[in-house]
Design a protein around this motif. Structure first.
Motif, short mmCIF file in Angstrom:
data_model
loop_
_atom_site.label_atom_id
_atom_site.label_comp_id
_atom_site.label_asym_id
_atom_site.label_seq_id
_atom_site.Cartn_x
_atom_site.Cartn_y
_atom_site.Cartn_z
N ASP A 1 38.99 16.63 -8.94
CA ASP A 1 38.77 15.26 -9.51
C ASP A 1 37.31 14.90 -8.94
O ASP A 1 37.11 13.76 -9.00
CB ASP A 1 39.89 14.53 -8.84
N LYS A 2 36.48 15.74 -8.75
CA LYS A 2 35.09 15.35 -8.53
C LYS A 2 34.16 15.66 -9.44
O LYS A 2 34.50 16.62 -10.32
CB LYS A 2 34.74 15.89 -7.10
N THR A 3 32.92 14.98 -9.75
CA THR A 3 32.04 15.38 -10.73
C THR A 3 30.77 16.09 -10.12
O THR A 3 30.32 15.36 -8.99
CB THR A 3 31.61 14.10 -11.35
N VAL A 4 30.40 17.02 -10.53
CA VAL A 4 29.47 17.85 -9.76
C VAL A 4 28.34 18.17 -10.97
O VAL A 4 28.60 18.63 -12.24
CB VAL A 4 29.71 19.26 -9.50
N CYS A 5 27.15 17.88 -10.52
CA CYS A 5 25.99 17.63 -11.63
C CYS A 5 25.07 19.10 -11.42
O CYS A 5 25.02 19.59 -10.30
CB CYS A 5 25.06 16.61 -11.74
N ARG B 1 34.66 18.59 -12.38
CA ARG B 1 34.17 18.42 -13.68
C ARG B 1 32.55 18.61 -13.56
O ARG B 1 32.00 18.41 -12.49
CB ARG B 1 34.38 17.03 -14.00
N PHE B 2 32.18 19.26 -14.44
CA PHE B 2 30.57 19.57 -14.43
C PHE B 2 29.81 18.98 -15.30
O PHE B 2 30.22 18.70 -16.63
CB PHE B 2 30.33 21.01 -14.54
N VAL B 3 28.66 18.43 -15.00
CA VAL B 3 27.62 17.89 -15.96
C VAL B 3 26.38 18.84 -15.86
O VAL B 3 25.85 19.06 -14.99
CB VAL B 3 27.21 16.42 -15.47
N ASP B 4 26.20 19.44 -17.23
CA ASP B 4 25.08 20.52 -17.19
C ASP B 4 23.70 20.10 -17.04
O ASP B 4 23.40 18.79 -17.49
CB ASP B 4 25.58 21.54 -18.36
N PRO B 5 22.68 20.80 -17.04
CA PRO B 5 21.56 20.25 -16.73
C PRO B 5 20.88 19.68 -17.93
O PRO B 5 19.86 18.85 -17.90
CB PRO B 5 20.70 21.48 -16.44
N SER B 6 21.33 19.77 -19.03
CA SER B 6 20.65 19.13 -20.33
C SER B 6 20.97 17.66 -20.10
O SER B 6 20.02 16.74 -20.63
CB SER B 6 21.23 19.76 -21.61
N ALA B 7 21.96 17.16 -19.38
CA ALA B 7 22.07 15.70 -19.33
C ALA B 7 21.01 15.02 -18.43
O ALA B 7 20.75 13.72 -18.58
CB ALA B 7 23.29 15.53 -18.47
N LEU C 1 16.46 9.76 -12.83
CA LEU C 1 17.57 10.70 -12.24
C LEU C 1 18.68 9.83 -11.48
O LEU C 1 19.81 9.96 -11.77
CB LEU C 1 17.16 11.78 -11.20
N PRO C 2 18.36 8.83 -10.77
CA PRO C 2 19.38 8.13 -9.86
C PRO C 2 20.18 7.45 -10.79
O PRO C 2 21.52 7.29 -10.96
CB PRO C 2 18.54 7.07 -8.88
N GLU C 3 19.77 6.62 -11.83
CA GLU C 3 20.58 5.89 -12.87
C GLU C 3 21.27 7.08 -13.63
O GLU C 3 22.46 6.71 -14.01
CB GLU C 3 19.56 5.35 -13.88
N LYS C 4 20.97 8.23 -13.97
CA LYS C 4 21.79 9.31 -14.68
C LYS C 4 22.84 9.54 -13.63
O LYS C 4 23.84 9.92 -14.40
CB LYS C 4 20.94 10.40 -15.21
N LEU C 5 22.64 9.91 -12.52
CA LEU C 5 23.47 10.28 -11.71
C LEU C 5 24.56 9.29 -11.51
O LEU C 5 25.90 9.70 -11.77
CB LEU C 5 23.10 10.39 -10.09
N LYS C 6 24.37 7.90 -11.45
CA LYS C 6 25.21 6.85 -11.55
C LYS C 6 26.00 7.01 -12.72
O LYS C 6 27.26 6.80 -12.99
CB LYS C 6 24.70 5.66 -11.13
N ALA C 7 25.30 6.92 -13.91
CA ALA C 7 25.95 6.88 -15.41
C ALA C 7 26.95 7.87 -15.39
O ALA C 7 27.98 7.84 -16.16
CB ALA C 7 25.11 7.08 -16.36
#
Length: 111
Positions: free
Chosen positions: A39-43, A71-77, A93-99
C-alpha cells in the motif's frame, strides 16, 4: 641547501591546492525505513543511463513478489535529470513526488 647534506641542493617546494572543497551544505538525517511496502508508492528516478530499462523492471518484479500491493511510478513521470534540463527536472521533482503520493524512491541505476 639540504639541511641533512649541505652538498646537495634543497628539495624543491611547490605550492599545491587541495582537490577537496569546503562543504557547502550540512548533513541531514535520512528518512526512517519503511517496514512494509504494501500500500505504499515507490517512484523510480533514473538518469537514463546504465541499463535502467532492464534493471528497473527486475527490481519492480522482485519487490512485488514480497510486497504485492506496492505501487510503482516509473521514471517517465519525473523526467531524465541528467543533461541540459537537469535543474529544471530537479526543481520540479518535489511537486511531482507530492502529486504522485510517493512514500519511497529508488534513485538511479548504476553499473
Amino acid at each position: 641547501m639540504n639541511a641533512k647534506n649541505p652538498t646537495q641542493p634543497a628539495e624543491p617546494h611547490y605550492a599545491v591546492l587541495s582537490p577537496l572543497s569546503r562543504k557547502n551544505a550540512g548533513t541531514t538525517a535520512g528518512a526512517p525505513r519503511l517496514a512494509d511496502l504494501n500500500d505504499k508508492t515507490v517512484c523510480e528516478i533514473w538518469d537514463g543511463i546504465f541499463r535502467g530499462e532492464t534493471i528497473y523492471p527486475l527490481v519492480r518484479e522482485h519487490i512485488k513478489a514480497k510486497f504485492p500491493r506496492v505501487r510503482f511510478v516509473d521514471p517517465s513521470a519525473f523526467g531524465n535529470f541528467y543533461g541540459a534540463r537537469d535543474r529544471e527536472i530537479l526543481s520540479a521533482l518535489p511537486e511531482k513526488l507530492k502529486a504522485h503520493g510517493v512514500d519511497a524512491a529508488i534513485v538511479g541505476i548504476g553499473a
